[in-house]
Design an enzyme around this catalytic site. Structure first.
Site, PDB file in Angstrom:
ATOM      1  N   CYS A   1       0.843  -1.196   0.000  1.00  0.00           N
ATOM      2  CA  CYS A   1       0.000   0.000   0.000  1.00  0.00           C
ATOM      3  C   CYS A   1       0.875   1.242   0.000  1.00  0.00           C
ATOM      4  CB  CYS A   1      -0.923  -0.024   1.220  1.00  0.00           C
ATOM      5  SG  CYS A   1      -1.921   1.464   1.358  1.00  0.00           S
TER       6      CYS A   1
ATOM      7  N   CYS B   1      -0.570   4.141   2.180  1.00  0.00           N
ATOM      8  CA  CYS B   1      -0.423   3.982   3.642  1.00  0.00           C
ATOM      9  C   CYS B   1       1.037   4.152   4.066  1.00  0.00           C
ATOM     10  CB  CYS B   1      -0.873   2.606   4.121  1.00  0.00           C
ATOM     11  SG  CYS B   1      -2.253   1.908   3.240  1.00  0.00           S
ATOM     12  N   ASP B   2       1.941   3.495   3.348  1.00  0.00           N
ATOM     13  CA  ASP B   2       3.328   3.394   3.839  1.00  0.00           C
ATOM     14  C   ASP B   2       4.333   4.212   3.045  1.00  0.00           C
ATOM     15  OD1 ASP B   2       2.402   1.599   5.738  1.00  0.00           O
ATOM     16  OD2 ASP B   2       2.657  -0.106   4.407  1.00  0.00           O
TER      17      ASP B   2
END
Ligand code: NDP
Length: 302
Positions: free
Chosen positions: A129, A132-133
């Site tokens: 992701c 997200c990261d």
């Protein structure tokens, strides 16, 4: 006895739930995580009526819309569906529920590379992701694996974050939307390597890079972030012995969302169709709920 149980709280399941609520049906919607793919999407530029948004912003609007329509998602995971005469029993990790129809909108999950080191460095430099990261890799070298729209979106998302991005594409060319190809081909801090097959993720406490092959030639690349975007697998394991699946484990549906079992419908990424677009998932969620309502009306007339 519920009129319908909706499995999944991504855009397909939430659209079905919104319609169920507005029709004042007796229903329940189960989902472990609200928003499904919205949680991991970058820019959304192709949803009718919305010029430009992000997955997270879209999810927040959906949250408001669910509140307005009094849709409450139960945080339970469905383990099994059983047939009970004309009706069904839905078994979750917390209880059992009887229902006349079921709408399966269980979405999909990230495909893994299945190479040595991948599991060991998962969340230690390896991520599925970028949204997200990705910000964890500020000013660091990053590798994006994949050659489809998701990989291109990840590259685009990383353009102002990573110091340099290398894209490893297994095939000889990129596959996907032209606008995404044009976006990334303009980037100066991007290198694309074609015909590259990842063979191992390397690291110590955290990932430090990977090995890949082009033909028989082995290569090694250093990176602090490795973003794997190689497609998705439908979440259908819990119904694999119950409804008909296709060769890729998608639930086989007709264009109205009917499965092979009367009273069971499916919508979104878990269903056959293979196009994975928000607008289609929303439409399929709506269609399956309307067809479930028609199915119930037909039962009552009998
Ligand atoms: P896709 O299935 O389209 O692409 C997967 C990519 O990963 C392909 O390049 C494939 O290579 C590669 N791949 C698969 N397995 C491996 C492996 N083991 N090692 C290396 N590479 C591998 O998945 P996406 O997630 O990109 O897209 C899914 C769907 O969602 C598509 O329909 C897409 O159009 C849609 N989508 C749309 C977006 C938008 O409209 N903005 C954004 C994101 C997704 P190969 O070709 O060699 O199999």
């Amino acid at each position: 006895m519920y009129e319908t149980i909706i499995i999944g709280a991504g855009i397909a399941g939430l659209t079905a739930a919104m319609y169920a609520s507005r029709k004042k049906m007796n229903y329940e919607v189960f989902g472990k995580e609200f928003g499904g793919q919205f949680q991991v999407s970058g820019e959304v530029l192709n949803y009718p009526g919305i010029v430009k948004t992000t997955g997270v912003d879209f999810m927040m609007i959906m949250q408001e819309q669910m509140k307005f329509n009094q849709v409450n998602v139960k945080p339970e995971t469905v383990k099994e569906i059983q047939k009970q005469g004309e009706n069904f029993k839905v078994i979750t990790d917390k209880g059992e529920y009887e229902t006349e129809t079921v709408i399966i909108a269980s979405g999909s999950f990230a495909r893994k590379l299945n190479v040595p080191g991948e599991a060991e460095f998962d969340k230690k430099g390896v991520t599925y992701c970028s949204v997200c990261d990705g910000p964890l890799f500020k000013q660091k070298p990053v590798i994006v694996i994949g050659g489809g729209d998701s990989a291109m979106e990840a590259v685009d998302f990383m353009k102002n974050i990573s110091s340099h991005t290398t894209m490893l594409v297994r095939g000889p060319e990129l596959k996907g939307h032209k606008y995404l190809m044009e976006n990334i081909q303009k980037l100066e801090n991007l290198e694309i390597i074609y015909n590259a097959e990842t063979t191992e993720i390397l690291g110590d406490k955290f990932a430090t890079g990977l090995k890949y092959k082009v033909g028989d030639e082995e290569h090694q690349l250093d990176a602090e972030g490795i973003i794997v975007e190689i497609g998705r697998i439908p979440t259908t394991d819990f119904v694999k012995d119950f409804v008909e699946l296709d060769d890729h484990q998608h639930i086989v549906v007709d264009c109205q969302g009917h499965t092979n079992i009367p009273g069971i419908f499916a919508a979104g990424d878990c269903a056959s169709g293979h196009e994975y677009q928000y607008v289609l998932a929303a439409g399929q969620g709506c269609m399956s709920l309307l067809k479930a309502a028609r199915y119930l009306a037909g039962k009552q007339r009998k």
